[in-house]
Design an enzyme around this catalytic site. Structure first.
Site, PDB file in Angstrom:
ATOM      1  N   ASN A  59     -55.612 -14.333 -75.800  1.00  0.00           N
ATOM      2  CA  ASN A  59     -54.828 -15.504 -76.227  1.00  0.00           C
ATOM      3  C   ASN A  59     -54.928 -16.664 -75.249  1.00  0.00           C
ATOM      4  OD1 ASN A  59     -54.022 -14.259 -78.524  1.00  0.00           O
ATOM      5  ND2 ASN A  59     -52.066 -13.534 -77.704  1.00  0.00           N
ATOM      6  N   LYS A  69     -58.724 -26.751 -86.453  1.00  0.00           N
ATOM      7  CA  LYS A  69     -58.662 -25.357 -86.908  1.00  0.00           C
ATOM      8  C   LYS A  69     -58.172 -25.326 -88.342  1.00  0.00           C
ATOM      9  CE  LYS A  69     -56.209 -21.190 -85.354  1.00  0.00           C
ATOM     10  NZ  LYS A  69     -55.629 -20.613 -84.135  1.00  0.00           N
ATOM     11  N   ASP A 115     -46.751 -12.224 -76.220  1.00  0.00           N
ATOM     12  CA  ASP A 115     -48.087 -11.692 -76.500  1.00  0.00           C
ATOM     13  C   ASP A 115     -49.117 -12.243 -75.520  1.00  0.00           C
ATOM     14  OD1 ASP A 115     -49.887 -10.066 -77.780  1.00  0.00           O
ATOM     15  OD2 ASP A 115     -50.288 -11.462 -79.412  1.00  0.00           O
ATOM     16  N   LYS A 127     -64.615 -18.551 -85.222  1.00  0.00           N
ATOM     17  CA  LYS A 127     -63.988 -18.161 -86.487  1.00  0.00           C
ATOM     18  C   LYS A 127     -62.760 -17.337 -86.162  1.00  0.00           C
ATOM     19  CE  LYS A 127     -68.072 -17.826 -89.351  1.00  0.00           C
ATOM     20  NZ  LYS A 127     -69.052 -16.940 -89.907  1.00  0.00           N
TER      21      LYS A 127
HETATM   22  P1  AMP Z   1     -58.637 -18.544 -83.487  1.00  0.00           P
HETATM   23  O1  AMP Z   1     -58.532 -18.716 -84.948  1.00  0.00           O
HETATM   24  O2  AMP Z   1     -57.566 -19.273 -82.731  1.00  0.00           O
HETATM   25  O3  AMP Z   1     -58.765 -17.101 -83.073  1.00  0.00           O
HETATM   26  O4  AMP Z   1     -59.987 -19.268 -83.036  1.00  0.00           O
HETATM   27  C1  AMP Z   1     -61.256 -18.736 -83.295  1.00  0.00           C
HETATM   28  C2  AMP Z   1     -62.195 -19.102 -82.149  1.00  0.00           C
HETATM   29  O5  AMP Z   1     -62.364 -20.517 -82.103  1.00  0.00           O
HETATM   30  C3  AMP Z   1     -61.654 -18.719 -80.784  1.00  0.00           C
HETATM   31  O6  AMP Z   1     -61.999 -17.427 -80.468  1.00  0.00           O
HETATM   32  C4  AMP Z   1     -62.298 -19.760 -79.872  1.00  0.00           C
HETATM   33  O7  AMP Z   1     -63.590 -19.345 -79.502  1.00  0.00           O
HETATM   34  C5  AMP Z   1     -62.430 -20.975 -80.762  1.00  0.00           C
HETATM   35  N1  AMP Z   1     -61.320 -21.912 -80.525  1.00  0.00           N
HETATM   36  C6  AMP Z   1     -60.094 -21.865 -81.094  1.00  0.00           C
HETATM   37  N2  AMP Z   1     -59.332 -22.890 -80.688  1.00  0.00           N
HETATM   38  C7  AMP Z   1     -60.091 -23.600 -79.820  1.00  0.00           C
HETATM   39  C8  AMP Z   1     -59.844 -24.789 -79.044  1.00  0.00           C
HETATM   40  N3  AMP Z   1     -58.686 -25.424 -79.081  1.00  0.00           N
HETATM   41  N4  AMP Z   1     -60.852 -25.250 -78.266  1.00  0.00           N
HETATM   42  C9  AMP Z   1     -62.043 -24.588 -78.218  1.00  0.00           C
HETATM   43  N5  AMP Z   1     -62.309 -23.479 -78.916  1.00  0.00           N
HETATM   44  C10 AMP Z   1     -61.354 -22.979 -79.722  1.00  0.00           C
END
Ligand code: AMP
Length: 405
Positions: free
Chosen positions: A268, A169, A263, A147
């Site tokens: 990241n 996403k 960043d 999330k």
């Molecule tokens: P974010 O909104 O980018 O912070 O994504 C939330 C969480 O989803 C991250 O902390 C990851 O654990 C997982 N996540 C995001 N993008 C990916 C991706 N491309 N592949 C695998 N896991 C992802």
């Protein structure tokens, strides 16, 4: 030097095609004799097979794949076998918990006016070479991956062959507007979609509905690097050196496209299915050809003196952050962290108050010191980082040094 616009146009030709591959040459019969059946237990091999095409299988091919033509060829080559071949078992994407629909009932509002226009993101209607239109219904949705601030991330598979595996996403438009980051999100998406490098997370496309934006991202099979760092406390010098080599490679690529990340930090960074590092967040990056910037951004621990002091900065901010990252990987905490508060951290950064623990090897110490220089011009260039003894010492034999030359 190609402009972002030119690169966008080149790359838009490459978005995932929905067409099944029917044009494989007639060598199928010969090649199928040598075809190894991937064992069910070798998840990463099987997953590689269904990963959406990455035209950069290794940094060696970086130079070769600069043109649209060769990119397209590579994407073609990385597709699964044609339907005439025995079908591979589909990769299990896990169980969907209905999160997208459940959340859509309760979260977010319709966005109108200028903000709606700003966030009407649909790569399929790009002015040049529009690609196919994508919808949520085009995907089988699997397990939740995480999330984020603006929505959830799921593992998905395209319903149509060749059943690519992606991370989808979701971002809620009204929350983006509330946080006043419409422009930043647009910039993040525009920048990320134009980048192709083995250590930069690919953004294959995006689409939107009234309330949400969906990003079709490369699936980072081993998840967050930050989790690994938390689990182990710190990394061995060998592991740290390999990550820093990959980071330097990715940053050289970004800077060659006039993208300053600004960043860099473990939060990241994601890990690919083979444990390779992927820069996964472009929220603070800026496309600044020949431009010196003054905005204060990023996380304090990773900010260089010129940024905390409000002076103008250049791509050399990323060199500094690479030094901080090297230190944090080996020591488990950033070098200027001061638990008494931001002010103390700020002062330590401005003084370059660097204390390296005695457990750190002389070579690693040398690299950290050469990157954490107050004067941006004195920081070790990335090409030199890739030739540094601490990097060369641990680089695996199969890994190309071509882009380090
Ligand atoms: P974010 O909104 O980018 O912070 O994504 C939330 C969480 O989803 C991250 O902390 C990851 O654990 C997982 N996540 C995001 N993008 C990916 C991706 N491309 N592949 C695998 N896991 C992802």
């Amino acid at each position: 030097m190609a402009s972002v616009g030119q690169i966008t146009r080149q790359i838009s030709a490459l978005e995932i095609s929905s067409k099944p591959n029917t044009t494989r040459p007639a060598t199928t019969a010969t090649t199928s004799q040598h075809q190894k059946k991937p064992s069910q237990t070798n998840v990463s091999k099987l997953l590689s097979k269904y990963a959406a095409p990455n035209p950069f299988p290794s940094s060696t091919s970086l130079q070769k794949t600069a043109s649209t033509q060769s990119l397209a060829k590579n994407a073609e080559a990385s597709r699964p076998p044609s339907p005439t071949r025995p079908k591979q078992p589909a990769f299990d994407i896990g169980r969907y918990d209905g999160g997208f629909e459940i959340e859509n009932e309760t979260r977010g509002e319709k966005v109108t006016g200028q903000a709606a226009e700003d966030l009407a993101l649909d790569s399929s209607v790009a002015a040049y070479r529009p690609t196919r239109e994508w919808h949520l219904t085009d995907f089988d949705i699997g397990r939740p991956l995480g999330k984020g601030k603006f929505g959830r991330v799921y593992m998905v598979r395209t319903k149509r062959e060749p059943h690519y595996i992606l991370a989808l996403k979701c971002l809620y438009k009204s929350e983006i507007v509330q946080s006043r980051v419409e422009k930043q999100i647009r910039r993040e998406i525009e920048i990320q979609q134009n980048l192709r490098h083995p250590h930069v997370l690919r953004l294959y496309g995006y689409f939107h509905d009234e309330k949400r934006i969906f990003l079709m991202l490369e699936f980072a099979g081993k998840g967050e690097l930050y989790k690994q760092l938390t689990k182990y406390g710190c990394f061995t010098e060998k592991r740290s050196s390999r990550y820093i080599d990959q980071m330097a490679d990715a940053l050289m690529y970004l800077h060659s496209k006039h993208v300053i990340h600004r960043d860099i930090k473990p939060e990241n960074l994601l890990l690919g299915i083979n444990g390779e590092l992927k820069i996964g967040d472009f929220g603070w990056s800026v496309h600044a050809p020949g431009n010196r910037r003054k905005t204060l951004c990023g996380t304090l621990d990773y900010l260089p003196p010129e940024m905390v002091e409000g002076r103008e900065h250049s791509e050399k901010v990323d060199y500094w952050a690479l030094g901080v990252l090297t230190y944090e990987f080996i020591c488990g905490a950033p070098p200027f962290e001061d638990l008494s508060g931001y002010n103390a951290t700020y002062k330590r950064i401005a003084r370059v108050d660097l204390k390296i623990p005695s457990k750190v090897s002389p070579e690693a110490r040398d690299l950290i010191t050469k990157l954490l220089q107050y004067d941006p011009e004195r920081r070790l260039p990335l090409s030199e980082v890739r030739k540094h003894p601490w990097i060369v010492k641990y680089r695996s034999k199969g890994h190309s040094t071509a882009s380090a030359a």
